[in-house]
Design an enzyme around this catalytic site. Structure first.
Site, PDB file in Angstrom:
ATOM      1  N   TYR A 144       0.860  -1.181   0.000  1.00  0.00           N
ATOM      2  CA  TYR A 144       0.000   0.000   0.000  1.00  0.00           C
ATOM      3  C   TYR A 144       0.893   1.227   0.000  1.00  0.00           C
ATOM      4  O   TYR A 144       1.822   1.322   0.813  1.00  0.00           O
ATOM      5  CB  TYR A 144      -0.893  -0.006   1.245  1.00  0.00           C
ATOM      6  CG  TYR A 144      -1.802   1.203   1.392  1.00  0.00           C
ATOM      7  CD1 TYR A 144      -1.584   2.137   2.410  1.00  0.00           C
ATOM      8  CD2 TYR A 144      -2.869   1.414   0.530  1.00  0.00           C
ATOM      9  CE1 TYR A 144      -2.416   3.239   2.562  1.00  0.00           C
ATOM     10  CE2 TYR A 144      -3.714   2.518   0.672  1.00  0.00           C
ATOM     11  CZ  TYR A 144      -3.473   3.431   1.690  1.00  0.00           C
ATOM     12  OH  TYR A 144      -4.285   4.534   1.839  1.00  0.00           O
ATOM     13  N   ASP A 239       9.316   2.681  -0.801  1.00  0.00           N
ATOM     14  CA  ASP A 239       8.298   3.343   0.020  1.00  0.00           C
ATOM     15  C   ASP A 239       8.630   3.037   1.480  1.00  0.00           C
ATOM     16  O   ASP A 239       8.273   1.984   1.995  1.00  0.00           O
ATOM     17  CB  ASP A 239       6.906   2.847  -0.354  1.00  0.00           C
ATOM     18  CG  ASP A 239       5.843   3.402   0.584  1.00  0.00           C
ATOM     19  OD1 ASP A 239       4.635   3.171   0.327  1.00  0.00           O
ATOM     20  OD2 ASP A 239       6.204   4.041   1.586  1.00  0.00           O
ATOM     21  N   LYS A 267       4.850   9.233   8.536  1.00  0.00           N
ATOM     22  CA  LYS A 267       4.759   8.693   9.899  1.00  0.00           C
ATOM     23  C   LYS A 267       5.831   9.253  10.832  1.00  0.00           C
ATOM     24  O   LYS A 267       5.779  10.413  11.225  1.00  0.00           O
ATOM     25  CB  LYS A 267       4.754   7.158   9.846  1.00  0.00           C
ATOM     26  CG  LYS A 267       3.540   6.619   9.044  1.00  0.00           C
ATOM     27  CD  LYS A 267       3.555   5.125   8.941  1.00  0.00           C
ATOM     28  CE  LYS A 267       2.529   4.601   7.966  1.00  0.00           C
ATOM     29  NZ  LYS A 267       1.149   4.645   8.463  1.00  0.00           N
TER      30      LYS A 267
HETATM   31  P1  KE4 Z   1      -0.651   8.228   4.510  1.00  0.00           P
HETATM   32  O1  KE4 Z   1      -1.170   8.927   3.284  1.00  0.00           O
HETATM   33  O2  KE4 Z   1      -1.721   7.414   5.211  1.00  0.00           O
HETATM   34  O3  KE4 Z   1       0.121   9.142   5.462  1.00  0.00           O
HETATM   35  O4  KE4 Z   1       0.476   7.169   4.027  1.00  0.00           O
HETATM   36  C1  KE4 Z   1       0.134   6.211   3.059  1.00  0.00           C
HETATM   37  C2  KE4 Z   1       1.084   5.039   3.168  1.00  0.00           C
HETATM   38  C3  KE4 Z   1       2.110   4.928   2.251  1.00  0.00           C
HETATM   39  N1  KE4 Z   1       2.993   3.896   2.304  1.00  0.00           N
HETATM   40  C4  KE4 Z   1       2.901   2.958   3.288  1.00  0.00           C
HETATM   41  C5  KE4 Z   1       3.899   1.845   3.323  1.00  0.00           C
HETATM   42  C6  KE4 Z   1       1.875   3.044   4.260  1.00  0.00           C
HETATM   43  O5  KE4 Z   1       1.785   2.078   5.214  1.00  0.00           O
HETATM   44  C7  KE4 Z   1       0.957   4.101   4.216  1.00  0.00           C
HETATM   45  C8  KE4 Z   1      -0.178   4.240   5.214  1.00  0.00           C
HETATM   46  N2  KE4 Z   1      -0.288   3.194   6.162  1.00  0.00           N
HETATM   47  C9  KE4 Z   1      -1.626   2.948   6.699  1.00  0.00           C
HETATM   48  C10 KE4 Z   1      -1.509   1.723   7.614  1.00  0.00           C
HETATM   49  N3  KE4 Z   1      -1.544   0.518   6.899  1.00  0.00           N
HETATM   50  C11 KE4 Z   1      -2.190   4.141   7.379  1.00  0.00           C
HETATM   51  C12 KE4 Z   1      -3.448   3.888   8.186  1.00  0.00           C
HETATM   52  C13 KE4 Z   1      -4.665   4.438   7.510  1.00  0.00           C
HETATM   53  O6  KE4 Z   1      -4.818   4.261   6.284  1.00  0.00           O
HETATM   54  O7  KE4 Z   1      -5.477   5.023   8.253  1.00  0.00           O
END
Ligand code: KE4
Length: 428
Positions: A144, A239, A267
């Site tokens: 993701y 990523d 994060k």
């Molecule tokens: P954000 O746009 O949520 O800050 O980041 C996206 C993203 C990008 N790359 C990786 C490897 C990530 O894990 C994420 C976001 N992680 C999720 C948890 N699996 C955030 C939780 C959510 O979607 O509320």
């Protein structure tokens, strides 16, 4: 555990927020039940609106690596807020955190700050396409990279067909430029590259996957991606939104000594405030506006409060050379304890762990990709999740997530958690 107040708050939220939440995973759809509303948090503990204390193994999905309400971060934000909250003009603070990040992470000369991991990965792909003058990307099923259209794609029918949208609103035109590969399967990547010669701008990968549970790369996988990208003029995008500043001071590039071409962050880099970033050697980053032709922008990019939080966080990690060893030791201790009690209770499981990322899968087979992650017994996972919450332990409300260990956890917290898992797993 009582959830009366959370239930009331959820009912009110649903009236004015779609699904009552601002991010779907918080709605507990994968595990059922009412989402828990948090009132406050400190260190390793969450305090919910019904007065329950929960030991937190998610930590806002990664940022709280030093614990909630970490004093230096809180103080930095409070002091900065008194001087103004946003200017839309450059500040020295942005240069300070950029220089520190560049000094901590190998193989990057410049970094651009944005407001989320999604924005970082979306911008990195646009930059790779602009730099290579190619359109297609390869991503991996189960990885993701945020909710940008190019990433909301699932595997097409055949092994080498284009992706298909996995969300309404994503066009076929977008999907045709995203190819889906199998994580930890270099042969599959080679096939895709052969079938799309000179058309692939980038391969984007979670170098340690955390969105299928925690799945480390098998030996040679990342090295193979590096070789394939170099041989085919493809940019390798790591990523590291989850792994950056978590698995090592320099992230996975340092941990495995492998050079990506572009690295994405989120994060931890924001200390809990909205920050994403992407970075690369100058030759690539100089393609970005206003220097180069690839456009990317943001009103609140480099926001002073977010930069103050991020700088305080990175300084704390940079100054503590034992932090990553401590996190690894605590996580390995937790994993060993979980293994001991689940085995004793004759539970079928497998545990994946690397550094301060860990996940428990209720399946006997190794979990090395999306398909094997999906084979886990979700009914057992639901009992595991709710049973632990009832014992005062909060893990991810989905089997497809990794846990994020915080240094604020004590060994007493870990023992409490292992005992809770022992008690809960006796009911399986
Ligand atoms: P954000 O746009 O949520 O800050 O980041 C996206 C993203 C990008 N790359 C990786 C490897 C990530 O894990 C994420 C976001 N992680 C999720 C948890 N699996 C955030 C939780 C959510 O979607 O509320």
């Amino acid at each position: 555990m009582i959830y009366q107040r959370s239930s009331q708050l959820f009912a009110e939220a649903e009236k004015v927020i779609p699904g009552g939440v601002n991010s779907p995973v918080r709605a507990f759809k994968a595990v059922g039940g009412t989402p828990i509303f948090v009132k406050s948090a400190k260190g390793a503990y969450l305090y919910d609106e019904d007065g329950n204390r929960l030991i937190d193994y998610i930590n806002s999905w990664g940022p709280m690596i030093l614990g909630h309400a970490y004093e230096p971060v809180v103080e930095a934000v409070i002091e900065k807020a008194k001087l103004g909250t946003s200017f839309g003009m450059p500040t020295e603070l942005e240069t300070q955190i950029a220089a520190l990040a560049v000094s901590m992470v190998p193989n990057i000369d410049k970094i651009r700050f944005v407001n989320s991991g999604t924005e970082a990965c979306m911008s990195a792909v646009r930059l790779a396409r602009g730099f290579t003058k190619r359109d297609k990307i390869i991503k991996f099923a189960g990885c993701y990279h945020g909710h940008s259209d190019s990433f909301l794609i699932q595997a097409g029918s055949g092994a080498v067909t284009f992706g298909t949208p996995n969300s309404p609103g994503v066009t076929a035109g977008t999907a045709k430029d995203t190819l889906l590969a199998k994580y930890n399967d270099l042969e599959n990547v080679k096939t895709l590259i052969e079938a799309n010669k000179n058309e692939i701008a980038a391969i984007i990968v979670e170098p340690v996957a955390g969105n299928m549970g925690c799945i480390p790369p098998v030996k040679g996988f990342l090295e193979g991606l590096r070789e394939l990208c170099t041989a085919n003029g493809i940019l390798l995008i790591f990523d590291e939104v989850m792994t950056g500043f978590r698995l090592a001071r320099g992230g996975v590039q340092e941990l495995f000594n492998i050079n990506a071409d572009i690295v994405c962050f989120g994060k931890v880099i924001g200390g809990g405030l909205p920050v994403g970033a992407f970075a690369a050697r100058a030759e690539i980053m100089n393609f970005l506006a206003p220097l180069g032709p690839v456009y990317q922008a943001g009103t609140l990019s480099g926001n002073p409060l977010a930069m103050a939080a991020g700088l305080a966080m990175l300084q704390a990690l940079d100054n503590d050379r034992e932090i990553f060893k401590r996190l690894e030791a605590k996580t390995a201790y937790l994993g060993a304890g979980i293994e001991r009690v689940l085995k004793a209770n004759n539970v079928v499981f497998t545990i994946n762990q690397i550094g301060s990322m860990i996940s428990v899968h209720f399946d006997a087979n190794p979990v090395t990709d999306f398909q094997s992650a999906a084979a886990g017994d979700n009914e057992t996972f639901k009992k595991f999740f709710h049973g632990l919450v009832a014992e005062g332990v909060y893990i991810a409300p989905s089997a497809y997530e990794t846990w994020f260990i915080t240094d604020a956890l004590t060994y007493e917290d870990l023992d409490f958690t292992i005992n809770a898992i022992d008690k809960v797993s006796k009911t399986f």
